[in-house]
Design a protein around this motif. Structure first.
Motif, PDB file in Angstrom:
ATOM      1  N   SER A 197      -5.321   5.383  -3.661  1.00 33.77           N
ATOM      2  CA  SER A 197      -5.274   4.459  -2.536  1.00 33.77           C
ATOM      3  C   SER A 197      -6.499   4.611  -1.651  1.00 33.77           C
ATOM      4  CB  SER A 197      -3.975   4.625  -1.757  1.00 33.77           C
ATOM      5  OG  SER A 197      -3.873   5.912  -1.269  1.00 33.77           O
ATOM      6  N   GLY A 249      -0.867   8.106  -5.947  1.00 33.52           N
ATOM      7  CA  GLY A 249      -1.560   9.195  -5.314  1.00 33.52           C
ATOM      8  C   GLY A 249      -2.534   8.759  -4.238  1.00 33.52           C
ATOM      9  N   VAL A 250      -2.916   9.749  -3.429  1.00 30.30           N
ATOM     10  CA  VAL A 250      -3.814   9.484  -2.307  1.00 30.30           C
ATOM     11  C   VAL A 250      -5.179   9.027  -2.807  1.00 30.30           C
ATOM     12  CG1 VAL A 250      -4.859  10.498  -0.279  1.00 30.30           C
ATOM     13  CG2 VAL A 250      -2.632  11.261  -1.009  1.00 30.30           C
ATOM     14  N   ASP A 251      -5.638   9.667  -3.873  1.00 30.99           N
ATOM     15  CA  ASP A 251      -6.978   9.346  -4.357  1.00 30.99           C
ATOM     16  C   ASP A 251      -7.086   7.868  -4.728  1.00 30.99           C
ATOM     17  OD1 ASP A 251      -7.478  11.924  -3.970  1.00 30.99           O
ATOM     18  OD2 ASP A 251      -8.096  12.401  -6.024  1.00 30.99           O
ATOM     19  N   GLY A 267       0.403   4.002  -2.856  1.00 32.05           N
ATOM     20  CA  GLY A 267      -0.032   5.373  -2.610  1.00 32.05           C
ATOM     21  C   GLY A 267       0.973   6.387  -3.116  1.00 32.05           C
ATOM     22  N   LEU A 268       2.242   6.050  -2.942  1.00 32.83           N
ATOM     23  CA  LEU A 268       3.286   6.969  -3.383  1.00 32.83           C
ATOM     24  C   LEU A 268       3.265   7.137  -4.891  1.00 32.83           C
ATOM     25  CD1 LEU A 268       6.523   6.141  -1.439  1.00 32.83           C
ATOM     26  CD2 LEU A 268       5.324   8.295  -1.568  1.00 32.83           C
ATOM     27  N   ARG A 327       0.802  -1.230   0.000  1.00 30.75           N
ATOM     28  CA  ARG A 327       0.000   0.000   0.000  1.00 30.75           C
ATOM     29  C   ARG A 327       0.831   1.275   0.000  1.00 30.75           C
ATOM     30  NH1 ARG A 327      -5.507  -1.067   1.143  1.00 30.75           N
ATOM     31  NH2 ARG A 327      -5.823   1.158   1.207  1.00 30.75           N
ATOM     32  N   ALA A 328       1.935   1.250   0.742  1.00 32.91           N
ATOM     33  CA  ALA A 328       2.729   2.481   0.839  1.00 32.91           C
ATOM     34  C   ALA A 328       3.261   2.864  -0.535  1.00 32.91           C
ATOM     35  CB  ALA A 328       3.871   2.287   1.816  1.00 32.91           C
TER      36      ALA A 328
END
Lengths: 462, 843
Positions: free
Chosen positions: B209, B205-207, B201-202, B197-198
């Motif tokens: 994840s 993007g946040v959206d 997300g990186l 997941r990390a």
């Protein structure tokens, strides 16, 4: 040449084309010629409609409204199918709305809605129109209808046999007035409008629906998030939480906030590590997006509503801890290296800090720790000198603590400020922050100022 | 049974890619079985299985995507027969099964019930999202739900505007965030993979994840690695998405991306139990490896850590195994490299990529790889398909990766012998392919070296004749009914080098358009003659027709330029063959990247063939070698007509005199100062008079030169290509009225012809020669002799009036009707005659 012109953006060429088409009168077919599917006259009519519509749309986007109106009216009088007519009527509605003729625009939109199955664009346009007219109920109703309308999935269409107007039209660009987006985008529009006009209960429901739609893990359907061009996803969560708090559903708001934090936990610096860094006094601190702080702020407010000042104060403190780590230097580097757009502006960040300080101060007041409250209010005034709510809260506290001199000095300053024209510059704050600032707004400024004036013993210059 | 079938098909999902037009499905329990063979209309590029509805998607080259529903019944029946020879039923695929007929489709992937396709457009790649059909439904796409365009750095179209066929296919993979809610089967079943997941997300993007949305990773042949968040791609049918908002470019690999995968490097082993891959890997065709991991900067902020490595290329295919292993196949070796090991050097992105040292497994020419999921503990299984169609399973001991494929210890001796033989087969296959490659490369290097040497001696720019030269002569011949002017090229190699295969003589014949149709562009014809071994001292003769063309008219002057051309394709084609054999053998659509014109071109000579080259002199020819071309003018209908006009009583006369009687010949003269001419001719006129030498100089390229020289002629009567007679007379005259200091010695060249066209052509040719001569001599001659300026002025002014009259006459010609046309034309001819006297004088 024709297709080139239709696809190109040269308005001059398209005008010429329009003229050419108008003057072209194809020879009448004789009665004994073999049966043709599409004769020259019909083709010419179709071309005329398509090019008039395209030109009108172009002029509408570039802002030359009267010319757009005449082009679109020409297109509307031409030969075209029902869905195209709906589009033309909607564009006419947009044009008339922009020209300040809302009633005529309404007539066209009504005609468009009667037209047929694709009623997304006219509904969206209607909501814009009602918003301009100030008719909130009608605006929200049309948005609700829009959400319903977009629920219908598209079916596969059979390819067209003849040359039709549709074939010659461009697919609507996101910037075009005829772009109505997806269901979740419409839903977001509805929810945020509800929150803006103060229908908190409706807003909360709509936000929850939207989150359910977007986060639904089911495999059958994807729903895109509202962005772009809306806010980023975390902000949608924050707006949902704010709406829930506004509607008095603090517990639900806490759940939404926790969901947001848990879903993004892998991306955030670990809290224990942060604390350790703070203890060691390391200068460098990890960058943390501002929406994380905002989440803590909203959580704090939810606790306030639940009547738990201790928890609220701890959330506010956490929020402030993160906020003061976000130095401008970090803002430059952090987001760029992540490729992540920062959702918040500098002004908004200042406001966020002030809001967190005031909220904590208010909680200190609640549990009777006036000194600490005073400290927070003072800090927030320093942080945001132009933001008057902080000053009012400070004034109240000073008065309660009976520190007359400071209070008087502050009062004079405030009085001078209120007499100046309010510079409510168009700061575009995130919606959740706007909602939040309403909550900590000191309710009775005028009465406070007057009361204070009467209680003043003598003017200081005497 | 359906579950068993799914696993069986899954084995070959990655394998049948290069298999041509047929798709095999093999059972996992057996080494090779073919219970099902489908015949597709074109080469199969890709296979995907959608796990949940149980549909097989097949991408055929330039046809589109076919959708098949595996038939459980046929599978069950074949399972009983355990013989080596399985009945292979060939089922041809119904055209109705074509789900998406689109010739531009290059790759696709199935995500849940969505079909993501990547199609090639003229200037971009287009990612499209469709809804998959439900099983039992009509095989029709249920509508497009999203679309976005990927911009590219270089246009995909060739020089002609035609979209070139892709030499490398793009790669499309689906990445999902690892998490409790993610269904493993959903991701794996369609060739996608999970990512920690990390890192997810990186990268995305946040959206992405927050939404837990699958992300489509695209590796393009131009080297771009970009991603699209799938949930944001779903837009309304009508509008394509905004590329700026939807597409994010992760990296540019600068070589075609051939593989995208993910491995577990385990370096961030803080979270125990997190067994999801934490490192994204992309492989380029030439061996560049990109890894992206989640790292922390000094401040502790999570940042993506990009590293680049190099592997020996070219990479044909790759697969990610358990742990950090990446298997990849080159033409000569199947290699494994462990990215999780500590030995992997860690260089920053800016540094030159460090070379990874993979361990060879002793298997070569593997075109498709798949890592087996179910193998005994402690081992790894690989399924590989070689270029020659051998399907192999390899078992690797986890502990001894480096020692090569240790085959499972077989209980029986027979099995061992079988293994040994198979091993020998593999080694010999590899040996032959390696040897072939080395031979080809050496040959190519030798050829290139020779070509370099030839280029050097031709381009060295030394004075004097070039060591490799080409001379041109022209002659008339009559192969059929028509006279044809042929040019003979003598390619002579007087250098010490040898022109070997690959060299061609290119002759370009450029026709200047005739004056009457000047709007027509001048036409060029290029002849390419292969020079097949021209050793030192050899000569080669090449004869080509120059004209007349299809219209029967010889457009003079012609420009003939010769060049030697060396085709690099000849060399490269030979060298490229072994490395690309796997592709070329199966891929008939693979285009040659080198266009026709690519190579070394060395200009040899350039000549202008004018009328003087082509004049025929029937009077000069010896009686027994009567020029055949003379038959032409004799049968001229005009002459026949004129003859009949004279009546039968008159004595028979030749055509020349006939014409002289009725059509007075036109005359044009040019005077050149004798001094100038003498200087130009230099030594050539020694021994002969100046007028004879001048005539020989004019007819230097003509076939009749020898006769003219032998007879010391100063006047010749010839026949122009169109049959008209041309009289060339050269004599020395003294001009008294012009020279300021006494009479001026000049040489007068007189052209006389009954046909104005021939006159003009010859006149033009003569002037052309003189022009070149004057330019050459201008530097050497001290200066013009003294002239009487008044006389020149007078000539000039009279010419100006005449020119003005010509202009008005020509204007009138355009407007007048038939009746007065004749008179005007006559007048025009007369004025032109006046213009020509006094004649041109060159001093």
């Amino acid at each position: 040449f024709l297709l080139q012109t239709l696809n190109g953006n040269q308005s001059e060429a398209s005008e010429n084309l329009l003229l050419l088409l108008k003057t072209w009168s194809p020879p009448a077919e004789e009665s004994d010629v073999p049966l043709t599917l599409q004769d020259a006259r019909g083709l010419r009519d179709i071309l005329l409609t398509a090019s008039a519509y395209r030109q009108g749309l172009q002029e509408l986007i570039t802002g030359s409204l009267p010319r757009a109106l005449s082009s679109l009216q020409e297109a509307a009088s031409g030969l075209c199918s029902r869905p195209v007519l709906v589009q033309v009527y909607t564009a006419l509605g947009t044009c008339l709305r922009k020209m300040g003729n809302p009633q005529r625009a309404l007539l066209y939109l009504a005609a468009a809605l009667k037209g047929g199955s694709t009623c997304g664009p006219p509904l969206l346009e209607a909501s814009r129109l009602y918003r301009q007219l100030g008719n909130t109920a009608a605006e929200l109703e049309s948005l609700e209808l829009l959400v319903e309308a977009l629920n219908v999935t598209h079916s596969f269409e059979a390819p067209q046999l003849l040359i039709e107007v549709e074939l010659l039209l461009p697919r609507p660009h996101p910037a075009s007035p005829l772009h109505c987006g997806t269901q979740s985008q419409a839903k977001y529009l509805l929810a945020s409008r509800c929150l803006q006009v103060g229908r908190a209960e409706d807003a909360a429901e709509h936000y929850l629906d939207l989150l359910a739609l977007v986060l639904d893990g089911s495999e059958s359907k994807f729903f895109p998030p509202p962005s772009p061009p809306g806010p980023c996803m975390p902000e949608v969560f924050l707006e949902a939480a704010a709406a829930l708090i506004q509607a008095g559903r603090a517990q639900d708001a806490l759940t939404v906030c926790e969901e947001l934090l848990s879903r993004t936990s892998s991306l955030l610096p670990k809290m224990p590590q942060l604390r350790e860094d703070a203890r060691k006094g390391t200068k460098e601190s990890p960058h943390c997006p501002s929406w994380v702080s905002a989440t803590y702020l909203l959580q704090g407010q939810a606790w306030v509503q639940l009547g738990a000042p201790k928890e609220a104060i701890s959330e506010f403190s956490r929020c402030l801890e993160l906020l003061f780590r976000t130095t401008p230097k970090d803002e430059e580097q952090g987001p760029a290296s992540n490729g992540e757009k920062e959702c918040i502006s500098d002004v908004a960040l200042q406001q966020l800090r002030a809001a967190a300080l005031i909220s904590r101060g208010l909680q200190w007041v609640t549990i009777g720790q006036d000194t600490k409250a005073l400290q927070d209010f003072l800090l927030s005034v320093q942080m945001c000198p132009g933001y008057q709510d902080a000053s009012f809260h400070l004034l109240q506290t000073l008065r309660r603590m009976d520190r007359r001199h400071e209070a008087t000095a502050l009062w004079w300053r405030l009085k001078a400020q209120t007499e100046l024209p309010q510079e409510n510059a168009a700061w575009s704050l995130p919606l959740y922050l706007e909602t939040y600032l309403d909550w900590i707004h000191s309710p009775d400024r005028e009465t406070l100022l007057e009361e204070f004036q009467t209680s003043l013993p003598e003017p200081p210059d005497l | 049974p359906s579950g068993a079938l799914l696993s069986a098909v899954w084995l070959l999902l990655g394998l049948a890619g290069a298999w041509g037009r047929q798709v095999l499905a093999a059972g996992e329990g057996r080494s090779l079985a073919a219970p099902r063979l489908d015949s597709f209309p074109a080469q199969v590029w890709q296979l995907e299985l959608s796990a949940v509805p149980g549909l097989l998607y097949v991408l055929c080259a330039r046809r589109g995507i076919y959708c098949l529903s595996p038939d459980p019944k046929s599978d069950g029946s074949d399972r009983d027969s355990e013989d080596g020879e399985l009945p292979c039923a060939l089922i041809s695929v119904d055209p109705d099964a074509c789900l998406l007929p689109d010739a531009a489709l290059c790759t696709f992937t199935v995500v849940a019930d969505k079909l993501v396709t990547l199609a090639q457009g003229p200037a971009h790649w287009k990612v499209q999202l469709f809804e998959c059909p439900r099983p039992g439904e009509d095989a029709r796409p249920r509508g497009q739900v999203g679309e976005v365009e990927l911009s590219i750095s270089s246009p995909l179209t060739g020089p002609l505007g035609e979209p070139t066929a892709p030499r490398f296919l793009p790669v499309l993979r689906c990445v999902s965030p690892a998490g409790p809610s993610t269904l493993l089967s959903r991701v794996q079943g369609s060739g996608g993979f999970l990512l920690e997941r990390a890192l997810f997300g990186l990268l995305f993007g946040v959206d992405a994840s927050l939404l837990e949305s699958p992300v489509i990773l695209c590796g393009l042949p131009d080297g771009q690695l970009c991603c699209v968040v799938l949930k944001t791609l779903v837009t309304s049918k009508l509008s394509p998405g905004d590329p700026k908002a939807l597409v994010k470019i992760l990296h540019h690999l600068e070589e075609p991306v051939v593989f995208i995968g993910a491995v577990k490097t385990g370096s961030s082993a803080q979270d125990v139990g997190d067994t999801h891959p934490d490192c994204l890997v992309a492989l380029g065709h030439d061996g560049r490896v990109l890894t992206i991991k989640a790292g922390c900067d000094e401040a502790g902020t999570l940042v993506p850590a990009l590293r680049e490595y190099r592997l020996p290329g070219p990479v044909l295919c790759a697969a990610c195994g358990g742990g950090g292993r990446v298997y990849h196949s080159t033409t000569s070796e199947l290699c494994v490299v462990d990215l999780a090991q500590g030995g992997v050097p860690s260089g920053d992105l800016g540094d030159p990529p460090s070379l990874l040292c993979p361990a060879g497994l002793g298997v070569c020419s593997v075109v498709t790889l798949s890592v087996l999921s179910e193998v005994p503990e402690g081992t790894r299984g690989l399924l590989a398909l070689s270029t020659r169609g051998r399907l192999m399973t390899c078992r690797l001991q986890l502990s001894s990766e480096v020692s090569g494929p240790t085959r499972a210890a077989a209980a029986s001796t027979g099995q061992k012998i079988k293994d040994l033989l198979s091993g020998i087969g593999t080694v010999s296959e590899r040996l032959s392919s390696l040897r072939k490659a080395v031979e080809q490369r050496n040959k190519a290097l030798t050829c290139l070296n020779e070509a370099m040497n030839v280029s050097c001696i031709l381009l060295s720019g030394r004075e004097g004749p070039k060591p490799i030269s080409c001379t041109v002569t022209t002659a008339w011949s009559r192969p059929q009914l028509q006279d044809v002017l042929t040019a003979t090229f003598w390619l002579e190699n007087s250098s010490g080098l040898c022109l070997d295969r690959g060299w061609t003589l290119c002759v370009q014949v450029l026709t200047s358009a005739s004056a009457s149709d000047s709007d027509m562009a001048s036409a060029a014809t290029t002849y390419t003659i292969p020079v097949d071994r021209l050793g030192p001292g050899d000569r080669r003769e090449v004869t080509l027709p120059l004209g007349p063309g299809e219209d029967g008219v010889l457009h003079l002057p012609l420009t003939v330029s010769c060049a030697l051309h060396y085709s690099l394709r000849e060399v490269m084609g030979g060298a490229r063959a072994p490395s690309e054999s796997s592709k070329d053998s199966s891929d008939e659509c693979c285009p040659d990247v080198l266009p026709e014109q690519d190579g070394i071109s060395l200009p040899l000579c350039e000549h202008t063939v004018d009328v003087l080259w082509c004049l025929r002199f029937p009077g000069l020819a010896p009686a027994h070698t009567q020029a055949p071309g003379l038959l032409g003018p004799l049968c001229d209908p005009v002459d026949t007509f004129l003859g009949s006009f004279l009546g039968p009583r008159s004595e028979p006369t030749g055509p020349a005199s006939l014409r002289a009687k009725f059509l007075p010949p036109s005359v044009a003269t040019i005077k050149v100062s004798a001094e100038l001419l003498r200087a130009a001719l230099g030594d050539h006129h020694s021994g002969t008079s100046l007028d004879c030498a001048a005539l020989q100089w004019l007819l230097a390229e003509n076939a009749a030169l020898d006769v003219v020289r032998a007879r010391q002629l100063s006047s010749v009567q010839g026949v122009a290509p169109d049959g008209a007679d041309v009289h060339l007379t050269v004599r020395e005259v003294a001009m008294t009225d012009l020279g300021a200091a006494g009479p001026l010695q000049t040489v007068e060249i007189q052209v006389q012809s009954s046909s104005p066209a021939s006159l003009c052509g010859t006149h033009h040719a003569v002037i052309g020669r003189l022009q070149v001569m004057v330019v050459e001599q201008a530097a050497r001659i001290p200066g013009p002799p003294d002239l009487r300026v008044q006389c020149l002025q007078q000539t000039y002014s009279s010419h100006e009036t005449l020119l003005r009259e010509v202009q008005t006459l020509r204007d009138r010609l355009c407007t007048e009707d038939e009746a007065t046309l004749h008179a005007t034309a006559q007048r025009l001819l007369q004025v032109h005659r006046q213009l020509r006297s006094p004649s041109l004088l060159l001093v």
